[in-house]
Enzyme design. Sequence first.
Site, mmCIF file in Angstrom:
data_model
loop_
_atom_site.group_PDB
_atom_site.id
_atom_site.type_symbol
_atom_site.label_atom_id
_atom_site.label_comp_id
_atom_site.label_asym_id
_atom_site.label_seq_id
_atom_site.Cartn_x
_atom_site.Cartn_y
_atom_site.Cartn_z
ATOM 1 N N GLY A 1 13.682 29.455 9.753
ATOM 2 C CA GLY A 1 13.976 29.115 8.377
ATOM 3 C C GLY A 1 12.798 28.471 7.674
ATOM 4 O O GLY A 1 11.951 27.824 8.294
ATOM 5 N N HIS B 1 10.122 24.025 6.682
ATOM 6 C CA HIS B 1 9.482 23.274 7.769
ATOM 7 C C HIS B 1 7.958 23.394 7.703
ATOM 8 O O HIS B 1 7.268 23.141 8.696
ATOM 9 C CB HIS B 1 9.971 23.784 9.127
ATOM 10 C CG HIS B 1 11.451 23.798 9.267
ATOM 11 N ND1 HIS B 1 12.202 22.657 9.183
ATOM 12 C CD2 HIS B 1 12.321 24.824 9.451
ATOM 13 C CE1 HIS B 1 13.486 22.964 9.337
ATOM 14 N NE2 HIS B 1 13.583 24.272 9.483
ATOM 15 N N HIS C 1 16.781 19.889 10.407
ATOM 16 C CA HIS C 1 17.564 20.383 9.270
ATOM 17 C C HIS C 1 18.497 19.289 8.757
ATOM 18 O O HIS C 1 19.367 19.549 7.929
ATOM 19 C CB HIS C 1 18.396 21.602 9.667
ATOM 20 C CG HIS C 1 17.622 22.665 10.358
ATOM 21 N ND1 HIS C 1 17.518 22.724 11.738
ATOM 22 C CD2 HIS C 1 16.881 23.694 9.867
ATOM 23 C CE1 HIS C 1 16.761 23.761 12.067
ATOM 24 N NE2 HIS C 1 16.355 24.359 10.951
ATOM 25 N N ASP D 1 1.086 -0.619 -9.105
ATOM 26 C CA ASP D 1 0.905 -0.839 -7.675
ATOM 27 C C ASP D 1 1.662 -2.043 -7.139
ATOM 28 O O ASP D 1 2.090 -2.059 -5.997
ATOM 29 C CB ASP D 1 -0.586 -0.961 -7.314
ATOM 30 C CG ASP D 1 -1.303 -2.019 -8.124
ATOM 31 O OD1 ASP D 1 -0.688 -2.599 -9.029
ATOM 32 O OD2 ASP D 1 -2.495 -2.255 -7.850
ATOM 33 N N GLY D 2 1.823 -3.080 -7.925
ATOM 34 C CA GLY D 2 2.631 -4.216 -7.507
ATOM 35 C C GLY D 2 2.070 -5.008 -6.348
ATOM 36 O O GLY D 2 2.825 -5.537 -5.524
ATOM 37 N N GLY E 1 -17.413 -5.907 -14.401
ATOM 38 C CA GLY E 1 -15.999 -6.018 -14.698
ATOM 39 C C GLY E 1 -15.600 -5.157 -15.878
ATOM 40 O O GLY E 1 -14.637 -4.421 -15.835
ATOM 41 N N THR F 1 -6.336 -9.103 -19.353
ATOM 42 C CA THR F 1 -6.760 -9.251 -17.964
ATOM 43 C C THR F 1 -6.828 -10.740 -17.627
ATOM 44 O O THR F 1 -6.590 -11.601 -18.468
ATOM 45 C CB THR F 1 -8.154 -8.629 -17.731
ATOM 46 O OG1 THR F 1 -9.126 -9.411 -18.438
ATOM 47 C CG2 THR F 1 -8.198 -7.184 -18.200
ATOM 48 N N MET F 2 -7.227 -11.016 -16.400
ATOM 49 C CA MET F 2 -7.413 -12.390 -15.960
ATOM 50 C C MET F 2 -8.445 -13.112 -16.823
ATOM 51 O O MET F 2 -8.445 -14.340 -16.947
ATOM 52 C CB MET F 2 -7.859 -12.418 -14.492
ATOM 53 C CG MET F 2 -9.194 -11.735 -14.236
ATOM 54 S SD MET F 2 -9.582 -11.464 -12.481
ATOM 55 C CE MET F 2 -9.737 -13.124 -11.894
ATOM 56 N N PRO G 1 -0.473 -10.207 -14.701
ATOM 57 C CA PRO G 1 -0.377 -11.029 -13.494
ATOM 58 C C PRO G 1 -1.676 -11.753 -13.152
ATOM 59 O O PRO G 1 -1.652 -12.875 -12.644
ATOM 60 C CB PRO G 1 0.008 -10.029 -12.401
ATOM 61 C CG PRO G 1 -0.423 -8.701 -12.926
ATOM 62 C CD PRO G 1 -0.246 -8.785 -14.405
#
Length: 622
Positions: free
Chosen positions: A55, A58, A220, A426-427, A537, A545-546, A608
């Site tokens: 099948g 796969h 399967h 991305d966290g 940068g 940004t930071m 962040p």
Amino acid sequence: VPKKLVTTVSGCADDALAGLVACNSGLRLLQGHRVVLRHDLQAIRGRVALLSGGGSGHEPAHAGYVGKGMLTGVVAGAMFASPSVGSILAAIRAVAQAGAAGILLIVMNYTGDRLNFGMALERARAEGADVRMVVVGDDCAFTTPGKAGRRGICGTILIHKVAGALAEAGASLDEIEKKVTVTAKVMGTLGLSLSPCSIPGSKLSFQLAEDEMELGLGIHGEAGVRRMKVLPADKAVETMLKHMTDPSNASHLSLTPGELPRTLCAPPNPLDPSLTLSVPHPAGSSVVLVVNNLGGLSCLELGIVAGAAVRCLENRGLRIARAMVGSFMTAMEMAGVSLTLMMVDEELVRLIDAKTMAVAWPNILAGPATTRREEVPAPKEAPRKLQDETGIGPSTARVERVLQRVCSTLLDIRDKLNELDRGAGDGDCGHTHAQAAQAIQEWMRSRPPPAAPAQLLSALADVLLEQMGGSSGVLYGLFLTAAARSLRDRNGSPAWADAMDAGIEAMQRSVPGAVESRCPMGIPIPPEFPCLPHRYGGAAPGDRTMLDSLFAAAQALHSLRNPGADPLQVLAAAVQSAEAAAEATRHMEAGAGRASYIRSSRLEQPDPGAVAVAAVLGAVLE
């Protein structure tokens, strides 16, 4: 119904084969059939032809293993369905008419495959073709014997390879059939999954709770033998190998040479009961390992599993003669892995190593797998000229207290920063800053931090550049390195305002129209790298940004240059400015960093990096 990137549900199996053939000049489709053949069928005249199939769903099995040194052709069915007798017979006729000296069908042990390939075989024999069939069952999942026998799964690709190498070397049909029949008896596979799978247009094949994994399931989506809580990769691998080799398991594979019989009586071929073999067993302490991605596992996870498998086998005293890691026989998008082990002697290893043109067979170097390879010695860093430590600066104890507060703060807000960072994709911002905090803590445990400001900032820069990672690590490193240089041979409050400005300037530095000859850390840039960016940068205040928090704090710290300024009051004002700037990023359009690729309407949280900077400054003030 899960999403799938297909053109049509009904045509996905045909489209996948057409795409494979379109991209590989060594493959051809058999007109009117879902069959892939070698383009050079004339080369098999006088040699044994090898056909396999099953099948679709796969991939790359089985069409990816068509080519010189492996399969002559493959017959594909619809999704998870056996191919038709008519297409199998057409493939047999095609290779027979090309002058094959016998045809071997390699079939995985599923009822539909056995029936359809078997019926095609009978019809081909009636036409005068010399056709044999080997049924492969390598599944080690089931603890009690069943009438259907072991399922055929990923180990089948090793049979493809052994048979293909023998056929390419000119072995007879009898020789190939006998060798692969015996080889299949010293091979075992077991799967483990974190998620179900689905075929296009259908619902998930089964359900797994978020904290569950399933052991021994089929390709399967067939039920396995046990569900359990998700384990760490090394524990999961140990569980798999233990189950595969447990003597009380009827389908187990013995890996202890002393327990193996010196000869194996291969089971009769279901289509030729006279074929009962007693041949030398390729027993020993060497195995070939296949770590197979069932479709949806990340390459990172697959590498972790592979390392754990090699380590676990070595701890059992086994030699991993060869290891293959990748996607070899999948179950659509199933996030899982299977482990295949095949006991080998030198002859089998030579057959595995034999050259093949099959596109899905990995191009691995001939050599064993081991976790005990000698590491390349790290280059020794030139001794640094120590700074004068007599400069005025905070005491070591006070430095340690401040740094511990900073580290604790970053560890406490890890989850918050990660959540904020998920808006950009991305966290990992919290993890990156927590990694920096842990690196600083480890550094302080190994030695007391320098008391002199320039040395302290320079040492922190080294730690972050080496341990933090990500763009944040480089930016903090640039900032601290430039700030440290500004503080050399200086003391007093105004020096800290200047250091802050120097750090920010380094993060933004660019040289219009020319390439830097040195980076901010003083490292020369070789002339052979003219394409190095002018800007490190690249961000500016207002780019979300930071740097927004840093710039706001730096503006407040300029008050340190005023005679009689109270450093604590100025620092408190700087912290307030940084916190306000961080909050203000909530409403900014991202102009730099990963967030700049995201629509502003999706960025409803503060940046962040800016939040992290404000938190660090707040911890310094406490």
